[in-house]
Write a protein that holds these residues in place. Structure first.
Motif: not given
Length: 405
Positions: A366-384, A386-389
């Motif tokens: 899914d390019e909209s999620i994998a992109t290094f550019e603006d993903d327009k909210g397709a992936y919330n980076q803040k979720d990472a 809790g995942f990491i902790k």
């Protein structure tokens, strides 16, 4: 021996099996039926008929099994990405169950008392032939001349052939040729200078490929189309499995692809050095992993990789017709329902380089999620966070315990 009236021999027309045909007639005083399989060895199999007839053999079976070999044996194995000990693409191993299958079928048809093969008592092929035969015809009697006679060297075999006027190709004076085995998937070389694992193979030994350094200076681009894990077209042109493999052998060989020099662990316990040319198989493995990379779920792909060494070992050791291989195959084939699409490859001086892969219907990329550019909210980076902790929790607890000491 008196109980053996008719034997079906897996007959290539080469040194060992030509001698075996004569030896069976003399030692067992029996009728010999020959079976020669064309599985894409790249040589005419019809001359085997004349050789057999010259020895007085009446029932001669010569069959074109190239499509069955590619469709029902090679392609299923490549759905598993099978490779033994990290290098060997199982070219000889996968041919033996098909030959064993036809051997016992012919034995039933002609009402033979036994089957016979030319595998030595030191090698893997005796195991593969016989495990396959017993799995399909449990009471079959097997005659393995290498485990009975005293012709235990290539020199003695050559002398026997000369004594009985048995014609042998590739004879160079008194020097024995390499022990070679070829089919659509590969050609193998053993014996001669290769018995020293330090000795580099002679360039003149290789038959299917140019040396990588002598390959064309311009790359060759190809596209392979997949349906359910199998290649169905080359450069957009639909082809049968055997035809695709034959074409890939030509294209790959011309680009110096597929040579391998390895020391492997035989099932019988010894180490053996062999050289292999597997142009089509080298390309197929790289391409199949590429199309799986965008169509298979991560955990399904990782599970396949965990199962693969077990699958490869079963094939190598001769357990193609075992329930465990069939069970693994069922799981692998289920995973391949979504392995559809096209892979683009660049072939250059011995290298197979993936330069593109796509799947219109089953890509999980899914390019909209994998992109290094603006993903327009397709992936919330803040979720990472809790995942990491959560994943670090056990590591942090252990670290605190260590620090408290």
């Amino acid at each position: 021996m008196s109980e053996i009236k008719k034997v079906v021999l897996a007959y290539s027309g080469g040194l060992d099996t030509s001698i075996i045909a004569k030896w069976l007639q003399d030692e067992y005083q029996c009728e010999v039926v020959t079976f020669t399989a064309d599985i894409g060895q790249g040589e005419e199999v019809e001359p085997a008929r004349a050789k057999a007839q010259a020895m007085g053999i009446k029932e001669i079976f010569i069959e074109d099994l190239r499509e069955e070999f590619a469709r029902d044996f090679v392609f299923p194995m490549f759905r598993a990405n099978a490779i033994y000990e990290g290098e060997y693409l199982l070219g000889t191993s996968i041919a033996r169950p098909l030959i064993a299958k036809r051997l016992v079928e012919i034995a039933k048809d002609v009402q033979a008392d036994a089957i016979s093969h030319g595998a030595t008592g030191k090698g893997n092929d005796q195991v593969r032939f016989e495990l396959g035969a017993y799995a399909l015809m449990p009471d079959v009697q097997v005659i393995a001349p290498w485990r009975e006679w005293d012709l235990n060297s290539r020199e003695k075999l050559m002398a026997y052939a000369e004594q009985h006027n048995i014609a042998i190709e590739n004879k160079k004076g008194k020097k024995s040729p390499y022990s070679m085995d070829a089919n659509l998937l590969h050609i193998s070389y053993e014996g001669g200078v290769l018995e020293d694992p330090w000795a580099e193979p002679e360039e003149s030994m290789w038959r299917w490929s140019v040396a990588p350094e002598n390959a064309p200076s311009e790359p060759t681009y190809i596209e392979l189309t997949y349906e359910k894990g199998d290649i169905v077209a080359l450069n957009g042109q639909a082809m049968s499995p055997a035809t695709i493999m034959a074409e890939l052998n030509k294209i790959g060989g011309a680009n110096g692809i597929g040579r391998d020099d390895l020391v492997e662990n035989r099932f019988v316990g010894m180490k053996s050095r062999g050289c292999y040319e597997t142009p089509a198989g080298t390309i197929m493995l790289k391409a199949h992993r590429a199309i799986e990379s965008i169509t298979l779920d991560r955990e399904a792909a990782h599970l396949k990789d965990e199962l693969m060494p077990r699958y490869a070992k079963l094939v190598y050791n001769g357990f193609w017709f075992s329930p465990e291989r069939e069970m693994l195959q069922a799981a692998i084939d289920h995973s391949q329902k979504v392995v559809n699409g096209v892979v683009r490859l660049k072939l250059y001086k011995g290298n197979v380089i993936v330069v593109g892969r796509k799947s219109e219907s089953d890509s999980l990329f899914d390019e909209s999620i994998a992109t290094f550019e603006d993903d327009k909210g397709a992936y919330n980076q803040k979720d990472a966070e809790g995942f990491i902790k959560l994943n670090a929790l056990r590591l942090r607890i252990a670290a605190r315990k260590r620090q408290a000491k």
